[in-house]
Design a protein around this motif. Structure first.
Motif, mmCIF file in Angstrom:
data_model
loop_
_atom_site.group_PDB
_atom_site.id
_atom_site.type_symbol
_atom_site.label_atom_id
_atom_site.label_comp_id
_atom_site.label_asym_id
_atom_site.label_seq_id
_atom_site.Cartn_x
_atom_site.Cartn_y
_atom_site.Cartn_z
ATOM 1 N N GLN A 48 -12.282 -3.127 -10.467
ATOM 2 C CA GLN A 48 -13.003 -3.212 -9.195
ATOM 3 C C GLN A 48 -12.336 -4.217 -8.254
ATOM 4 O O GLN A 48 -12.237 -3.982 -7.058
ATOM 5 C CB GLN A 48 -14.455 -3.600 -9.427
ATOM 6 N N ILE A 51 -9.233 -2.568 -6.756
ATOM 7 C CA ILE A 51 -9.627 -1.624 -5.708
ATOM 8 C C ILE A 51 -10.030 -2.379 -4.447
ATOM 9 O O ILE A 51 -9.632 -2.030 -3.335
ATOM 10 C CB ILE A 51 -10.785 -0.724 -6.196
ATOM 11 N N TYR A 54 -6.933 -3.721 -2.610
ATOM 12 C CA TYR A 54 -6.203 -2.655 -1.913
ATOM 13 C C TYR A 54 -6.942 -2.218 -0.653
ATOM 14 O O TYR A 54 -6.340 -2.020 0.400
ATOM 15 C CB TYR A 54 -5.985 -1.439 -2.820
ATOM 16 N N ASN A 55 -8.255 -2.054 -0.763
ATOM 17 C CA ASN A 55 -9.033 -1.609 0.395
ATOM 18 C C ASN A 55 -9.069 -2.668 1.493
ATOM 19 O O ASN A 55 -8.968 -2.339 2.673
ATOM 20 C CB ASN A 55 -10.447 -1.216 -0.035
ATOM 21 N N THR A 97 -15.991 -1.816 0.936
ATOM 22 C CA THR A 97 -14.755 -1.632 0.174
ATOM 23 C C THR A 97 -14.972 -1.420 -1.322
ATOM 24 O O THR A 97 -14.215 -0.660 -1.923
ATOM 25 C CB THR A 97 -13.779 -2.809 0.393
ATOM 26 N N LEU A 101 -12.489 4.336 -4.135
ATOM 27 C CA LEU A 101 -11.099 4.199 -4.525
ATOM 28 C C LEU A 101 -10.287 4.175 -3.233
ATOM 29 O O LEU A 101 -10.742 4.666 -2.190
ATOM 30 C CB LEU A 101 -10.667 5.371 -5.405
ATOM 31 N N THR A 102 -9.102 3.622 -3.272
ATOM 32 C CA THR A 102 -8.341 3.385 -2.046
ATOM 33 C C THR A 102 -8.077 4.668 -1.254
ATOM 34 O O THR A 102 -8.257 4.687 -0.031
ATOM 35 C CB THR A 102 -7.020 2.663 -2.362
ATOM 36 N N TYR A 105 -11.205 5.643 0.332
ATOM 37 C CA TYR A 105 -11.575 4.699 1.379
ATOM 38 C C TYR A 105 -10.822 5.015 2.676
ATOM 39 O O TYR A 105 -11.398 4.992 3.765
ATOM 40 C CB TYR A 105 -11.297 3.266 0.934
#
Length: 160
Positions: A48, A51, A54-55, A97, A101-102, A105
């Motif tokens: 988490q 993720i 990245y977001n 966010t 997942l990226t 997103y």
């Protein structure tokens, strides 16, 4: 539907109504939404966190590119929070966010922008101001996606 998801949907409705009526949202709402999103997907903290990073990187990169583009276009540094993007919008997009997942997103980000522009065009005669309630319209779009993901098993966009 579990209680955290219900509170998340209620929080999204508050974002919509506050942003539509006042063109800003209270700071507590993004904090509450972030906490609920983080709580909903609490199984693997390391996954988490990756993720989330990245977001957040995607949001920061998008905002930096917006500043860069607008500064070049206007031949002076442009503060995006004065002219183009509200702080509540940024906080809202950061708050959600943990929910995606990226890749999903990025899809949500792009389609929520399109949804917001379409909603603004549809309701521009009713609205008294010309600014787009981006966080509010995005919150409605997210509520639709969450409800779809809860009731249908195919093509889930969120981590729910």
């Amino acid at each position: 539907m579990n209680l955290a998801v219900l509170f998340l949907l209620i929080g999204l409705l508050f974002v919509f109504f506050q942003d539509l009526k006042y063109r800003h949202i209270h700071i507590v709402l993004p904090i509450l939404i972030f906490a609920l999103c983080f709580y909903i997907f609490k199984n693997n903290i390391l996954f988490q966190t990756m993720i989330l990073m990245y977001n957040i990187f995607f949001v920061v990169l998008t905002l930096a590119l917006l500043v860069f583009y607008m500064s070049i276009k206007n031949k002076a540094f442009m503060n995006p929070f004065q002219n183009y993007f509200g702080l509540g919008d940024l906080l809202f997009f950061l708050a959600i966010t943990p929910l995606f997942l990226t890749e999903n997103y990025i899809l949500f980000f792009v389609f929520s922008m399109i949804f917001s522009v379409l909603m603004q065009l549809i309701f521009q005669r009713i609205m008294k101001t010309q600014t787009v309630p981006l966080a509010g319209f995005s919150a409605v779009f997210l509520a639709f996606i969450i409800i779809k993901d809860l009731f249908f098993e195919f093509n889930k966009l969120t981590i729910l």
